[in-house]
Design a protein around this motif. Structure first.
Motif, PDB file in Angstrom:
ATOM      1  N   ALA A  92      11.115   6.961  -6.683  1.00  0.00           N
ATOM      2  CA  ALA A  92       9.541   7.374  -6.718  1.00  0.00           C
ATOM      3  C   ALA A  92       8.356   6.168  -5.592  1.00  0.00           C
ATOM      4  O   ALA A  92       9.518   5.903  -5.427  1.00  0.00           O
ATOM      5  CB  ALA A  92       9.242   7.244  -7.972  1.00  0.00           C
ATOM      6  N   HIS A  93       7.621   7.107  -6.060  1.00  0.00           N
ATOM      7  CA  HIS A  93       6.596   6.141  -4.810  1.00  0.00           C
ATOM      8  C   HIS A  93       5.188   5.802  -5.250  1.00  0.00           C
ATOM      9  O   HIS A  93       4.860   6.598  -6.047  1.00  0.00           O
ATOM     10  CB  HIS A  93       6.996   6.465  -3.203  1.00  0.00           C
ATOM     11  N   ILE A  94       4.292   4.917  -5.196  1.00  0.00           N
ATOM     12  CA  ILE A  94       3.311   4.686  -5.504  1.00  0.00           C
ATOM     13  C   ILE A  94       2.782   4.236  -3.617  1.00  0.00           C
ATOM     14  O   ILE A  94       2.750   3.557  -3.130  1.00  0.00           O
ATOM     15  CB  ILE A  94       3.253   2.973  -6.134  1.00  0.00           C
ATOM     16  N   PHE A 124       3.963  -7.508   5.138  1.00  0.00           N
ATOM     17  CA  PHE A 124       4.142  -6.470   4.342  1.00  0.00           C
ATOM     18  C   PHE A 124       2.365  -6.681   4.582  1.00  0.00           C
ATOM     19  O   PHE A 124       1.967  -7.088   4.054  1.00  0.00           O
ATOM     20  CB  PHE A 124       4.610  -6.407   3.693  1.00  0.00           C
ATOM     21  N   LEU A 125       1.190  -5.778   5.434  1.00  0.00           N
ATOM     22  CA  LEU A 125       0.500  -5.433   5.667  1.00  0.00           C
ATOM     23  C   LEU A 125      -0.801  -4.788   5.388  1.00  0.00           C
ATOM     24  O   LEU A 125      -0.387  -3.649   5.529  1.00  0.00           O
ATOM     25  CB  LEU A 125       0.019  -6.295   6.909  1.00  0.00           C
ATOM     26  N   PRO A 126      -1.194  -4.817   4.867  1.00  0.00           N
ATOM     27  CA  PRO A 126      -1.694  -3.228   4.091  1.00  0.00           C
ATOM     28  C   PRO A 126      -2.466  -2.122   5.130  1.00  0.00           C
ATOM     29  O   PRO A 126      -2.965  -2.937   6.395  1.00  0.00           O
ATOM     30  CB  PRO A 126      -3.213  -3.668   3.280  1.00  0.00           C
ATOM     31  N   GLU A 127      -2.314  -0.945   5.023  1.00  0.00           N
ATOM     32  CA  GLU A 127      -2.776  -0.549   6.744  1.00  0.00           C
ATOM     33  C   GLU A 127      -4.115  -0.278   6.829  1.00  0.00           C
ATOM     34  O   GLU A 127      -4.374  -0.493   8.344  1.00  0.00           O
ATOM     35  CB  GLU A 127      -2.405   0.764   6.676  1.00  0.00           C
ATOM     36  N   ASP A 140       0.735  -1.429   0.134  1.00  0.00           N
ATOM     37  CA  ASP A 140       0.309  -0.160   0.034  1.00  0.00           C
ATOM     38  C   ASP A 140       0.628   0.992   0.139  1.00  0.00           C
ATOM     39  O   ASP A 140      -0.030   2.427  -0.518  1.00  0.00           O
ATOM     40  CB  ASP A 140      -0.953   0.422   1.170  1.00  0.00           C
ATOM     41  N   LEU A 141       2.167   1.613  -0.127  1.00  0.00           N
ATOM     42  CA  LEU A 141       3.276   2.650  -0.195  1.00  0.00           C
ATOM     43  C   LEU A 141       4.568   1.490  -0.644  1.00  0.00           C
ATOM     44  O   LEU A 141       5.307   1.027   0.202  1.00  0.00           O
ATOM     45  CB  LEU A 141       3.577   3.022   1.616  1.00  0.00           C
ATOM     46  N   THR A 142       4.941   1.255  -1.855  1.00  0.00           N
ATOM     47  CA  THR A 142       5.492   1.199  -2.228  1.00  0.00           C
ATOM     48  C   THR A 142       6.899   2.597  -2.824  1.00  0.00           C
ATOM     49  O   THR A 142       6.650   2.982  -3.411  1.00  0.00           O
ATOM     50  CB  THR A 142       5.048   0.352  -4.150  1.00  0.00           C
ATOM     51  N   ALA A 143       7.569   1.891  -2.221  1.00  0.00           N
ATOM     52  CA  ALA A 143       8.536   2.519  -2.485  1.00  0.00           C
ATOM     53  C   ALA A 143       9.907   2.362  -3.901  1.00  0.00           C
ATOM     54  O   ALA A 143      10.208   0.592  -3.285  1.00  0.00           O
ATOM     55  CB  ALA A 143      10.109   3.487  -1.541  1.00  0.00           C
TER      56      ALA A 143
END
Length: 301
Positions: free
Chosen positions: A41-43, A160-163, A17-20
């Motif tokens: 960049a980030h997504i 790595f869990l979605p917030e 959910d936050l990809t660097a």
């Protein structure tokens, strides 16, 4: 699940959910190219969309040739993200599904979840990661560790869990009903939720729809036979697994049945149904199971 693909080397990365994205090895998508900045960049996943933002890179970020700055730009399947100039790195948007839980094993292997459920490892020692009734992540029914590290099947994993739980913004709707539709040959099943005003939200085919169909039939038959609601619909788990196997789903076992239940629970939460009054699967220990709440069985039209 959502992912970016590298068209040149065939590699793919699932999206957090936050990809660097950058050149440094600490980035989720690490690209050892001098045209790519350390943090390039980030997504992010926000309000049901994947958004791309440049992180102040030296050589810039482009989406289908259009420069991307600090203003987030929505991503769509097939678009190409260019990091740096012509000799930089190009990544293609492969899928844009909502984020899923992901486990990274101690050897670097990634294990993505499905329908909000993540199974770490294989066999009887595998651990199941899923959302609890309050929307928080749990490992085998216990709160997920704060550092995201667990041991399963003799291996160490980083979670790595979605917030946040992805649900509608509406309040729980106790008057809505689950609709289970079945084809005439009982080969195809689909799910929908009907609101009190008659409006439907269609979810379509789900792997656990046949299980729900069998449980709903048992509850209806028991009530028709005069069995009290508190005792109606209970099915022995082993008997249910046998009936499902006879219908063709031969690989389903107890852990698989548990996954079906967890995925159904998440579906009901996504429809904003009341977890106590809406359609729900109940258990008596590990031996008995039933489906209760407002459920309708209908032919597939």
């Amino acid at each position: 699940m959502a992912r970016l693909d590298h068209p040149d080397n065939g590699r793919s990365w699932p999206l957090l959910d936050l990809t660097a994205i950058g050149r440094h090895t600490t980035q989720w998508i690490a690209l050892p190219n001098p045209q790519v900045s350390t943090q390039h960049a980030h997504i992010t996943w926000r309000a049901g969309r994947w958004l791309l933002t440049d992180s102040g890179s030296t050589n810039g970020t482009r989406l289908d040739g259009v420069p991307v700055g600090v203003v987030p730009v929505e991503l769509h399947v097939g678009q190409v993200i260019q990091l740096g100039g012509p000799t930089g790195e190009a990544l293609r948007v492969g899928r844009v599904d909502p984020p899923e839980p992901i486990g990274r094993r101690d050897d670097g292997a990634l294990w993505p979840g499905e329908d909000g459920v993540l199974v770490l490892g294989e066999g009887p020692d595998a651990l199941t990661v899923a959302e609890g009734r309050d929307g928080r992540w749990e490992v085998e029914g216990q709160p997920a560790p704060a550092d995201g590290r667990v041991v399963s099947a003799g291996r160490t994993w980083r979670l790595f869990l979605p917030e946040a739980v992805e649900t509608t913004a509406e309040a729980p709707a106790p008057g809505s009903a689950l609709i289970i539709r079945c084809s005439a040959d009982q080969e195809d099943f689909s799910l929908a939720v009907r609101a009190p005003d008659g409006a439907e939200r269609v979810f379509g085919a789900r792997t656990y729809a046949f299980m729900l169909y069998l449980l709903a039939h048992r509850f209806r038959d028991d009530r028709a036979a005069g069995i009290a609601e508190a005792e109606a619909g209970w099915v022995d788990v082993e008997g249910l697994l046998t009936e499902i196997a006879q219908a063709g789903e031969r690989d389903l076992d107890r852990p698989g049945l548990n996954l079906h239940v967890l995925r159904f629970r998440r579906l009901m939460r996504s429809a904003s149904l009341d977890p106590e009054e809406g359609p729900r699967v109940e258990r008596r220990g590990q031996l008995r199971i039933r489906l209760v709440g407002p459920v309708s069985l209908e032919p597939m039209g």
